[in-house]
Design a protein around this motif. Structure first.
Motif, PDB file in Angstrom:
ATOM      1  N   GLY A  68      65.558  57.091 -10.593  1.00 54.21           N
ATOM      2  CA  GLY A  68      64.981  58.403 -10.320  1.00 54.21           C
ATOM      3  C   GLY A  68      65.254  59.372 -11.446  1.00 54.21           C
ATOM      4  O   GLY A  68      64.618  59.321 -12.503  1.00 54.21           O
ATOM      5  N   PRO A  69      66.221  60.240 -11.246  1.00 57.20           N
ATOM      6  CA  PRO A  69      66.514  61.284 -12.238  1.00 57.20           C
ATOM      7  C   PRO A  69      66.903  60.727 -13.608  1.00 57.20           C
ATOM      8  O   PRO A  69      66.481  61.255 -14.634  1.00 57.20           O
ATOM      9  CB  PRO A  69      67.681  62.049 -11.616  1.00 57.20           C
ATOM     10  N   THR A  72      63.836  59.399 -15.547  1.00 58.28           N
ATOM     11  CA  THR A  72      62.953  60.533 -15.822  1.00 58.28           C
ATOM     12  C   THR A  72      63.461  61.357 -17.002  1.00 58.28           C
ATOM     13  O   THR A  72      62.697  61.702 -17.911  1.00 58.28           O
ATOM     14  CB  THR A  72      62.815  61.422 -14.572  1.00 58.28           C
ATOM     15  N   ASP A  85      58.827  59.264 -10.645  1.00 60.12           N
ATOM     16  CA  ASP A  85      60.155  58.947 -10.132  1.00 60.12           C
ATOM     17  C   ASP A  85      60.072  57.611  -9.398  1.00 60.12           C
ATOM     18  O   ASP A  85      59.367  57.489  -8.407  1.00 60.12           O
ATOM     19  CB  ASP A  85      60.598  60.068  -9.188  1.00 60.12           C
ATOM     20  N   SER A  87      62.594  55.961  -7.951  1.00 58.40           N
ATOM     21  CA  SER A  87      63.631  55.733  -6.950  1.00 58.40           C
ATOM     22  C   SER A  87      63.028  55.447  -5.574  1.00 58.40           C
ATOM     23  O   SER A  87      63.664  54.818  -4.733  1.00 58.40           O
ATOM     24  CB  SER A  87      64.595  56.912  -6.873  1.00 58.40           C
TER      25      SER A  87
END
Length: 165
Positions: A68-69, A72, A85, A87
């Motif tokens: 995810g983060p 990104t 994203d 995730s």
């Protein structure tokens, strides 16, 4: 609450959490600002580990944050383009695990749509389900039980319950 239904709606973000350490507004902020932590707490409740850290299953939390983060930020810094994203791909399976534990109808496609389009709301709904509805042997909801407000996995000593058939 009937077996086979979510304890809360997908957009019921700020209501009772069933967790005396985290109110509805706190859970909402935490899910929006640090979804990895809430995801870790969900995976810990689905499959507890004695050596868990950071409030949940460390391997699941790390994978969720990396896809995810983490991904990104790295790709955005290198290319200047924000990728999707990913995730939600991991989260889809976890949501399916919560549905399976409580006999909630649905399918992987709907789980994927919820986790990709409504990540924070989905995390909150799953967290609340695991906190508000106690589960008995085999992960099945216990019949005749009040909502779980103290995080216990079984009935309180002074409250009798009917064994699931």
């Amino acid at each position: 609450m009937a077996t086979g239904a979510w304890a809360t709606g997908l957009c019921d973000c700020c209501g009772d959490t069933g967790d005396p350490t985290m109110g509805g507004a706190q859970l909402c902020c935490c899910a929006c600002c640090c979804p990895c932590m809430i995801y870790g707490k969900i995976t810990e409740q689905l499959s507890p580990q004695e050596d868990s850290t950071c409030g949940g299953n460390p391997n699941a939390t790390l994978a969720y944050c990396a896809l995810g983060p983490g991904l990104t930020i790295v790709v955005s810094m290198i290319t200047g383009v924000r990728p999707p994203d990913l995730s939600c791909l991991i989260h889809t399976g976890t949501r399916g695990g919560v549905r399976s534990r409580y006999g909630i109808p649905g399918d992987s496609f709907n789980d994927c749509c919820c986790t990709c389009c409504c990540e924070c709301c989905s995390l909150i709904q799953e967290y609340k389900q695991l906190k508000l509805v106690p589960s008995g042997p085999g992960g099945q909801p216990m019949q005749g039980m009040p909502p779980n407000t103290m995080g216990q996995t079984g009935p309180p000593a002074n409250v009798p319950y009917a064994k699931p058939a």
